[in-house]
Design a protein around this motif. Structure first.
Motif, short mmCIF file in Angstrom:
data_model
loop_
_atom_site.label_atom_id
_atom_site.label_comp_id
_atom_site.label_asym_id
_atom_site.label_seq_id
_atom_site.Cartn_x
_atom_site.Cartn_y
_atom_site.Cartn_z
N LYS A 107 1.32 -1.54 -0.14
CA LYS A 107 0.01 -0.28 -0.03
C LYS A 107 1.10 1.31 0.04
N LEU A 108 0.76 1.96 -0.97
CA LEU A 108 1.14 2.98 -1.10
C LEU A 108 0.58 4.27 -0.14
N ARG A 109 -0.92 4.02 -0.58
CA ARG A 109 -1.25 5.45 0.16
C ARG A 109 -3.39 5.30 0.39
N LYS A 110 -3.44 6.19 1.36
CA LYS A 110 -4.18 5.96 1.53
C LYS A 110 -5.74 6.93 1.56
N GLY A 111 -6.02 7.08 1.28
CA GLY A 111 -6.81 8.82 0.57
C GLY A 111 -8.89 8.95 0.55
N ALA A 112 -9.05 9.66 0.17
CA ALA A 112 -10.22 10.01 0.38
C ALA A 112 -11.36 9.01 -0.47
N PHE A 113 -11.23 8.70 -1.21
CA PHE A 113 -11.18 7.84 -2.68
C PHE A 113 -11.62 6.19 -2.19
N ARG A 131 -7.44 2.09 -5.77
CA ARG A 131 -9.22 0.72 -5.72
C ARG A 131 -9.75 1.28 -5.37
N LEU A 132 -11.02 1.92 -6.10
CA LEU A 132 -11.74 2.95 -5.13
C LEU A 132 -12.84 1.83 -4.00
N GLU A 133 -13.22 3.43 -3.21
CA GLU A 133 -14.41 2.74 -2.19
C GLU A 133 -15.73 3.75 -2.53
N GLY A 134 -16.90 2.61 -1.99
CA GLY A 134 -18.10 4.08 -1.87
C GLY A 134 -18.50 3.85 -3.89
N VAL A 135 -17.98 3.57 -4.69
CA VAL A 135 -18.34 3.93 -5.95
C VAL A 135 -19.46 2.77 -6.67
N LEU A 172 -9.12 1.40 -10.57
CA LEU A 172 -7.70 3.20 -11.76
C LEU A 172 -6.48 2.56 -11.58
N VAL A 173 -5.54 2.23 -12.98
CA VAL A 173 -4.30 2.41 -13.03
C VAL A 173 -3.26 3.55 -13.39
#
Length: 367
Positions: A107-113, A131-135, A172-173
């Motif tokens: 894991k490189l980082r965790k963001g709002a999405f 890896r998007l969440e809540g989509v 998303l890549v």
């Protein structure tokens, strides 16, 4: 054998009326006899032309099918953001990305999405997989939105290579950016940036946002501008990430989102009081980032008092002594420093209409 004909009957046969009827009949018979020949002569060229046209249509359809099915492409864009040729934008399977990221291990980082993982594709290209969440969009809706992000191409924006929309998976890549996010270089003691690099980050990030706001075919708000979303490549040039994931809006309109977007400390005041959201919300967030570039620490929990404190120190002429990051050891271009601080103060004005546009900010920093 003989047939008896009266003279009256014989004269009738030789009458002008009878002759005219016979002439008409002979002409009619002759015309009917020649028509099939004319039609047959015209029929063959028309049939040939129709066949050639049909073959051309089939070839065109097969060509498009080949480009979209075999290459699974979207669009490649020139330096102005306009489409050139279909190339390089790929639809990945979830199995491909699971293998590339070793089951989402690094894991490189965790963001709002969502979270971002390091991956290596089959062609050995290193990528970052978000890896998007809540989509919850359908595959068609997701493709429509992502294709817009895929068209955006600027040297100060992270490049997208493709996406995955399979079942409930939405990924998303992106290109892999070697030196990670700006916050690690500003807020920690390891690998601190010099002033030259910090000023270049400020200018480059402003250019990336100006491109999103004013030069794209669609107006794109970022809504989460912060050091964690500014990545640095091998030469420490900035690349803005996570753009376009909130909302694509018409260039002429401003509207209210259903909920506050962004990160506490970087959110413009109009979010809180439910005013229409425009590109000036990103300008406010960028102003806070400029302060942090100068100060060298996370100020998101002090943003309310930050502006007054920096303004006071600037009036007292104590920016270098009291405001500038101690890790710089006083090695700062004072003219650039004052330009950055003045620009930041303009950006965080409480009135959105008083804030400059991002293109004006680029001119202020560059000039």
């Amino acid at each position: 054998m003989y047939i008896k004909v009266s003279r009256n009957d014989f004269s009738l046969l030789n009458s002008p009326v009878t002759s005219e009827i016979g002439l008409r009949c002979s002409r009619s018979d002759s015309s009917d006899f020649r028509t099939p020949k004319k039609r047959s002569v015209i029929k063959y060229p028309l049939g040939f032309a129709a066949a050639v046209g049909l073959v051309e249509i089939v070839c065109i359809l097969l060509g498009w099918l080949y480009m979209f099915r075999v290459h699974k492409t979207s669009f490649d864009f020139d330096s102005q953001g306009y489409s050139a040729i279909p190339l390089g934008f790929k639809k990945f399977s979830f199995a491909e990305l699971k293998k590339a990221t070793n089951n989402f291990t690094i894991k490189l980082r965790k963001g709002a999405f969502g979270s971002v993982y390091k991956g290596v594709l089959a062609d050995e290209k290193v990528v970052a997989v978000k890896r998007l969440e809540g989509v919850s969009q359908s595959e068609e809706q997701f493709w429509a939105e992502v294709s817009m992000i895929g068209r955006v191409h600027h040297m100060n924006l992270v490049r997208m290579y493709g996406f995955c929309a399979e079942g409930h998976h939405r990924l998303l890549v992106y290109e892999f950016v070697e030196n990670g996010s700006l916050d690690k270089h500003l807020f920690t003691g390891s690998e601190p940036l010099g002033w030259k690099e910090r000023f270049a980050v400020a200018v480059g990030t402003a250019k990336g946002l100006a491109y999103l706001h004013e030069e794209c075919l669609e107006w794109i708000l970022h809504c989460d501008v912060k050091p964690q979303n500014i990545l640095l490549d091998g030469k420490f040039s900035p690349k803005l990430s996570d753009f376009g994931l909130v909302k694509l809006v018409d260039r002429e309109s401003a509207f209210s989102f259903s909920k506050v977007r962004g990160t506490r400390g970087y959110v413009a005041p109009e979010w809180v009081i439910n005013l229409p959201i425009t590109a000036k919300a990103d300008v406010y967030s960028f102003g806070i980032v400029l302060f942090e570039i100068v100060i060298g620490r996370d100020t998101s929990d002090q943003s309310r008092n930050l502006v007054q404190w920096v303004s006071k120190k600037m009036e007292e002429g104590k920016l270098l002594e009291d405001v500038v990051d101690a890790k710089l050891n006083g090695i700062v271009d004072m003219e650039e420093l004052e330009t950055v601080v003045r620009t930041a103060l303009f950006c965080v004005d409480q009135d959105p209409s008083s804030r400059p546009s991002m293109s004006q900010i680029v001119e202020m920093l560059s000039g």
